[in-house]
Design a protein around this motif. Structure first.
Motif, PDB file in Angstrom:
ATOM      1  N   PRO A 176      49.219  45.490  39.089  1.00  0.00           N
ATOM      2  CA  PRO A 176      49.791  44.483  38.179  1.00  0.00           C
ATOM      3  C   PRO A 176      48.712  43.626  37.515  1.00  0.00           C
ATOM      4  N   LEU A 177      48.831  43.441  36.222  1.00  0.00           N
ATOM      5  CA  LEU A 177      47.826  42.669  35.484  1.00  0.00           C
ATOM      6  C   LEU A 177      47.770  41.227  35.964  1.00  0.00           C
ATOM      7  N   GLU A 178      48.905  40.697  36.443  1.00  0.00           N
ATOM      8  CA  GLU A 178      48.881  39.324  36.961  1.00  0.00           C
ATOM      9  C   GLU A 178      47.993  39.226  38.199  1.00  0.00           C
ATOM     10  N   ASP A 179      47.893  40.329  38.960  1.00  0.00           N
ATOM     11  CA  ASP A 179      47.030  40.327  40.139  1.00  0.00           C
ATOM     12  C   ASP A 179      45.562  40.436  39.740  1.00  0.00           C
ATOM     13  N   LEU A 180      45.265  41.219  38.715  1.00  0.00           N
ATOM     14  CA  LEU A 180      43.892  41.267  38.214  1.00  0.00           C
ATOM     15  C   LEU A 180      43.444  39.878  37.788  1.00  0.00           C
ATOM     16  N   GLU A 181      44.312  39.173  37.089  1.00  0.00           N
ATOM     17  CA  GLU A 181      43.974  37.817  36.639  1.00  0.00           C
ATOM     18  C   GLU A 181      43.777  36.884  37.831  1.00  0.00           C
ATOM     19  N   ARG A 182      44.610  37.036  38.846  1.00  0.00           N
ATOM     20  CA  ARG A 182      44.520  36.175  40.026  1.00  0.00           C
ATOM     21  C   ARG A 182      43.158  36.283  40.690  1.00  0.00           C
ATOM     22  N   PHE A 183      42.581  37.486  40.686  1.00  0.00           N
ATOM     23  CA  PHE A 183      41.288  37.693  41.343  1.00  0.00           C
ATOM     24  C   PHE A 183      40.128  37.744  40.342  1.00  0.00           C
TER      25      PHE A 183
END
Length: 283
Positions: A176-183
């Protein structure tokens, strides 16, 4: 159809090979349908609009065949074995349509913004396979449907972790792209195969999520179901071991192809089958 399944020597084969003949033939036919739909979508990269249109026509033909099982149209003789399985084991036809719809998403969608969006994809291409399978294996408890759904999530999320590089090379990012952003790990980093602490923490987060779905599945499996659902438990064990190997390898999926070796798969299958036969309650 059985040749299509056994030739791939997948974890499904190790799970199915110990089943009684009628059940094994039925689940093999069902899995051959799933593989056929998957191969329409994934057999090679799409090179032009005409190719995309041709694949969507093939998927539409299969939708029409599912509809024909209900008497709405002409059923192809090639689909007759699948129809017999669907009718014999009262498999809801909507499950077949959901699988077709889920695989079709790969023709048009290559990124997932949120986990909820990815989860709906996982349901369509993995959980629904489990739901169809438990109709063939036989089950008595409503909770077993949640078992199939959660195990489907767990298996698909494990596949996604293993196949990050392969999927990236094909143009897909399932993390998920939201997880890439989170990290703070960008899509460009992934495409460049940047392997650093950010990537490791991102993947560890994904692995913990996958493990949570294994735990949810196991928590709702009734002991009385283990004698008939041991093939699903074999799948659980093999893929859980794969998840452990990915973790032990520090998630270096860009440089290693993680797998569970054949002897280990055979040992897991035999152990779980023996436990189910010797210690699970007969119905």
């Amino acid at each position: 159809m059985e040749a299509l399944v056994t030739s791939s020597m997948t974890s499904f084969y190790y799970s199915f090979s110990l089943l009684p003949r009628e059940i094994r033939q039925a689940i093999t036919t069902l899995y051959a349908f799933c593989r056929t739909i998957d191969q329409i979508v994934d057999r090679k990269p799409i090179t032009e609009h005409a190719d995309l249109a041709a694949r969507r026509r093939q998927l539409q033909w299969w939708r029409q065949q599912v509809d024909a099982m209900a008497g709405n149209g002409t059923l192809s003789p090639l689909v007759r074995p699948l129809e017999l399985v669907v009718e014999r084991f009262a498999i809801p036809k909507q499950y077949l349509l959901t699988l077709i719809d889920g695989c079709e998403r790969d023709l048009v969608q290559r990124r997932y913004r949120t986990f909820e969006e990815l989860k709906s994809y996982c349901y369509s291409v993995a959980s629904v396979v489990g739901l169809m399978s438990i109709h063939v294996f036989g089950y008595r408890y409503d909770e077993t449907e949640q078992y199939a759904i959660n195990l489907g999530y767990a298996l698909q999320l494990t596949n996604i972790l293993r196949d990050v590089k392969e999927d990236k090379d094909r143009g897909y990012i399932y993390l998920p792209l939201e997880d890439l952003e989170r990290f703070r790990y960008s899509e460009a980093d992934l495409l460049a195969e940047v392997y650093d602490a950010r990537f490791v923490e991102l993947m560890r987060f994904q692995a913990q999520r996958a493990r949570s779905y294994y735990n949810r599945a196991r928590a709702v499996l009734h002991p009385d179901e283990r004698r008939t659902l041991y093939p699903a438990e074999i799948m659980d064990a093999i893929y859980y071991r794969l998840l452990e190997k990915i973790e032990l390898g520090n998630f270096d999926v860009f440089h290693r192809r993680f797998r569970v070796r054949t002897p280990h798969k055979l040992w897991l299958a035999a152990k779980i089958w023996l436990y189910a036969m010797l210690f699970s309650r007969r119905r």
